[in-house]
Design a protein around this motif. Structure first.
Motif, PDB file in Angstrom:
ATOM      1  N   PHE A   1       0.834  -1.195   0.000  1.00 44.17           N
ATOM      2  CA  PHE A   1       0.000   0.000   0.000  1.00 44.17           C
ATOM      3  C   PHE A   1       0.872   1.249   0.000  1.00 44.17           C
ATOM      4  O   PHE A   1       0.681   2.170  -0.802  1.00 44.17           O
ATOM      5  CB  PHE A   1      -0.930  -0.009   1.211  1.00 44.17           C
ATOM      6  CG  PHE A   1      -1.657   1.284   1.403  1.00 44.17           C
ATOM      7  CD1 PHE A   1      -2.660   1.665   0.537  1.00 44.17           C
ATOM      8  CD2 PHE A   1      -1.334   2.121   2.457  1.00 44.17           C
ATOM      9  CE1 PHE A   1      -3.322   2.854   0.704  1.00 44.17           C
ATOM     10  CE2 PHE A   1      -1.993   3.311   2.630  1.00 44.17           C
ATOM     11  CZ  PHE A   1      -2.992   3.684   1.757  1.00 44.17           C
TER      12      PHE A   1
ATOM     13  N   PHE B   1       2.779   1.621  -3.409  1.00 39.09           N
ATOM     14  CA  PHE B   1       1.977   2.150  -4.518  1.00 39.09           C
ATOM     15  C   PHE B   1       1.589   3.601  -4.267  1.00 39.09           C
ATOM     16  O   PHE B   1       1.379   4.364  -5.212  1.00 39.09           O
ATOM     17  CB  PHE B   1       0.741   1.278  -4.734  1.00 39.09           C
ATOM     18  CG  PHE B   1       1.024   0.054  -5.550  1.00 39.09           C
ATOM     19  CD1 PHE B   1       1.248   0.167  -6.913  1.00 39.09           C
ATOM     20  CD2 PHE B   1       1.094  -1.196  -4.971  1.00 39.09           C
ATOM     21  CE1 PHE B   1       1.519  -0.953  -7.674  1.00 39.09           C
ATOM     22  CE2 PHE B   1       1.372  -2.315  -5.728  1.00 39.09           C
ATOM     23  CZ  PHE B   1       1.586  -2.199  -7.076  1.00 39.09           C
ATOM     24  N   ASN B   2       1.484   3.940  -2.974  1.00 38.03           N
ATOM     25  CA  ASN B   2       1.201   5.319  -2.650  1.00 38.03           C
ATOM     26  C   ASN B   2       2.335   6.226  -3.118  1.00 38.03           C
ATOM     27  O   ASN B   2       2.108   7.307  -3.670  1.00 38.03           O
ATOM     28  CB  ASN B   2       1.042   5.426  -1.128  1.00 38.03           C
ATOM     29  CG  ASN B   2       0.130   6.543  -0.742  1.00 38.03           C
ATOM     30  OD1 ASN B   2      -0.535   7.111  -1.589  1.00 38.03           O
ATOM     31  ND2 ASN B   2       0.102   6.863   0.525  1.00 38.03           N
TER      32      ASN B   2
ATOM     33  N   TYR C   1      -5.167   1.264  -7.441  1.00 41.11           N
ATOM     34  CA  TYR C   1      -4.922   2.520  -6.733  1.00 41.11           C
ATOM     35  C   TYR C   1      -3.851   3.328  -7.452  1.00 41.11           C
ATOM     36  O   TYR C   1      -3.983   4.534  -7.651  1.00 41.11           O
ATOM     37  CB  TYR C   1      -4.489   2.195  -5.308  1.00 41.11           C
ATOM     38  CG  TYR C   1      -4.016   3.361  -4.471  1.00 41.11           C
ATOM     39  CD1 TYR C   1      -4.660   4.592  -4.534  1.00 41.11           C
ATOM     40  CD2 TYR C   1      -2.944   3.228  -3.602  1.00 41.11           C
ATOM     41  CE1 TYR C   1      -4.241   5.648  -3.760  1.00 41.11           C
ATOM     42  CE2 TYR C   1      -2.525   4.283  -2.816  1.00 41.11           C
ATOM     43  CZ  TYR C   1      -3.171   5.494  -2.903  1.00 41.11           C
ATOM     44  OH  TYR C   1      -2.757   6.531  -2.131  1.00 41.11           O
TER      45      TYR C   1
ATOM     46  N   LEU D   1      -7.321   7.888  -2.598  1.00 37.88           N
ATOM     47  CA  LEU D   1      -6.968   7.257  -1.328  1.00 37.88           C
ATOM     48  C   LEU D   1      -8.205   6.763  -0.579  1.00 37.88           C
ATOM     49  O   LEU D   1      -8.226   5.627  -0.079  1.00 37.88           O
ATOM     50  CB  LEU D   1      -6.200   8.268  -0.479  1.00 37.88           C
ATOM     51  CG  LEU D   1      -5.747   7.768   0.895  1.00 37.88           C
ATOM     52  CD1 LEU D   1      -4.791   6.618   0.750  1.00 37.88           C
ATOM     53  CD2 LEU D   1      -5.105   8.886   1.687  1.00 37.88           C
TER      54      LEU D   1
ATOM     55  N   VAL E   1      -9.596   3.611  -1.987  1.00 39.70           N
ATOM     56  CA  VAL E   1      -8.769   2.438  -1.695  1.00 39.70           C
ATOM     57  C   VAL E   1      -9.000   1.964  -0.271  1.00 39.70           C
ATOM     58  O   VAL E   1      -9.147   0.768  -0.014  1.00 39.70           O
ATOM     59  CB  VAL E   1      -7.281   2.779  -1.920  1.00 39.70           C
ATOM     60  CG1 VAL E   1      -6.402   1.731  -1.273  1.00 39.70           C
ATOM     61  CG2 VAL E   1      -6.991   2.848  -3.383  1.00 39.70           C
ATOM     62  N   LEU E   2      -9.072   2.933   0.667  1.00 42.52           N
ATOM     63  CA  LEU E   2      -9.284   2.526   2.052  1.00 42.52           C
ATOM     64  C   LEU E   2     -10.643   1.854   2.209  1.00 42.52           C
ATOM     65  O   LEU E   2     -10.770   0.845   2.907  1.00 42.52           O
ATOM     66  CB  LEU E   2      -9.172   3.752   2.965  1.00 42.52           C
ATOM     67  CG  LEU E   2      -7.759   4.354   3.035  1.00 42.52           C
ATOM     68  CD1 LEU E   2      -7.749   5.584   3.911  1.00 42.52           C
ATOM     69  CD2 LEU E   2      -6.769   3.337   3.562  1.00 42.52           C
TER      70      LEU E   2
END
Lengths: 122, 274
Positions: free
Chosen positions: A115, A118-119, B235, B241, B244-245
């Motif tokens: 996560f 990719f962020n 994502y 964001l 995705v969450l």
């Protein structure tokens, strides 16, 4: 101060020790750990290549470099901890941690790591 | 009371009266008292510009009277000569002494110029006479243009820059970073992909078997882990964001249960094998 002769003998000692180490690794390590070790080698190689690219060519998409390199480092840490927890030799150290629990931790940690990777990747 | 009233009457009658300047005359003389130029001044038309060298002296004489040429001389309350530089906007005001009979004499000695002369450049100073009075209409006469030697430039006030437009701010940016040549990029892309070959080769050599990979109790877990990775890839490509969450939270619930089921199953297999 070691002379040329002693250095030669020590180098042959070193190579003998390395070959002994390699042989005992190949013969005594379970296949599952070899499987994990192959993955670790893969991670190290890809991390080194990315770092070389950053140093030699450019760090231009710096966020991409950060994402790729940190994914290598993080995945290496997670995989190494998985390996140490599922190693039968370490069974006394991790009495409460079953291999399944270790794999669940590995999967959860990897998802969180990916996560963030990719962020960063932008 | 009567005195005050008569004074007011006098003021009212005199208010309409105007001041006039009689026989204005200028003389320019050199340091050795030799007359260089001398002429009467017309109040309606400026003469040729006057020029003073650093040692010359300008004398200006006139008489101030009321109401035309036969009026009596009068002493106005204020009599000034104004020196004005139209180019730089600098000006200087010099009071002129006038006798009670209205006679005035002004002398400008360039060897000792008064402090009221403004800083000068090559442009001429416009000299005008300003008369002010409580009982007469005020008057202003443009007398002549005056060239005097150039002085130091006018000093600027220390804060003058603060009150004028500042120069436009020029931003300098670092040049945009560029990608390396295509060949170098391709080379390193190949180098980054090469460890995959190493990985697959090593795995093939280790030859581990996964007999239960497609067992009904395992497949949901691996599929959901794959779905997580696909979600993270999505994502990167598209999602925000928050989305995705949200999707991750939704996906986490079945993954937890599937993982618990799958891992307890493998645990049983491991216990049975031992």
């Amino acid at each position: 101060m070691a002379g040329p002769k002693s250095s030669k003998s020590s180098s042959s000692d070193t190579s003998a020790a390395i070959s002994t180490l390699w042989k005992s690794y190949v013969s005594q390590t379970p296949d599952r750990l070899k499987f994990i070790d192959s993955f670790l080698v893969f991670i190290v190689l890809s991390g080194v290549v990315q770092f070389l690219y950053c140093v030699l060519v450019t760090n231009f998409p710096f966020n991409a470099f950060l994402a790729g390199f940190s994914s290598s480092v993080g995945q290496f840490v997670l995989t190494a901890s998985l390996r140490s927890q599922v190693n039968p030799e370490n069974r006394p150290e991790f009495k409460e941690v079953s291999p399944e629990r270790a794999f669940a931790d590995f999967a959860l940690g990897s998802i969180v790591l990916h996560f963030f990777v990719f962020n960063f990747l932008g | 009371m009567i005195f005050l009233l008569s004074w007011l009457l006098l003021a009212a009658s005199a208010h309409a009266a105007t001041l006039s300047v009689q026989s204005p005359r200028f003389t320019i003389s050199a340091a050795d008292a030799k007359q260089l130029r001398s002429d009467t001044l017309s109040l309606t038309k400026k003469p040729e510009p006057l020029t003073l060298s650093p040692t010359d002296t300008l004398k200006l004489t006139f008489q101030i009277t009321t109401d035309g040429e036969d009026g009596k001389g009068v002493q106005p309350h204020q009599t000034f000569l104004r020196f004005y530089d139209a180019v730089s906007g600098e000006e200087g005001i010099q009071p002129v002494r006038v006798t009670p009979g209205g006679k005035a004499k002004f002398e400008l000695n360039m060897a000792r110029p008064p402090a009221s002369i403004p800083p000068t450049s090559s442009a001429p100073l416009e000299v005008s006479l300003i008369l002010g009075s409580f009982v007469h209409d005020p008057a202003k006469y443009d007398l002549f243009d005056l060239y005097i030697p150039a002085s130091q430039p006018a000093p600027t006030h220390a804060d003058a820059a603060m009150f004028s437009p500042r120069p436009a701010i020029q931003h300098t940016f670092r040049p945009a970073q560029s990608l390396p040549p295509k060949a170098v990029s391709a080379l390193f892309a190949g180098a980054v992909l090469a460890p995959w070959a190493v990985l697959l080769g090593l795995w093939g050599k280790v030859g581990i078997s996964v007999p239960h990979l497609f067992a009904p109790s395992i497949v949901p877990f691996t599929a959901l882990l794959g779905a997580f990775e696909a979600l993270l890839f999505w994502y990167w490509v598209d999602l925000k964001l928050g989305q995705v969450l949200l999707y991750g939270a939704v996906l986490a619930l079945p993954t937890v249960f599937a993982g618990k089921h799958a891992l307890s199953t493998t645990g049983k297999w491991r216990a049975g094998r031992k």
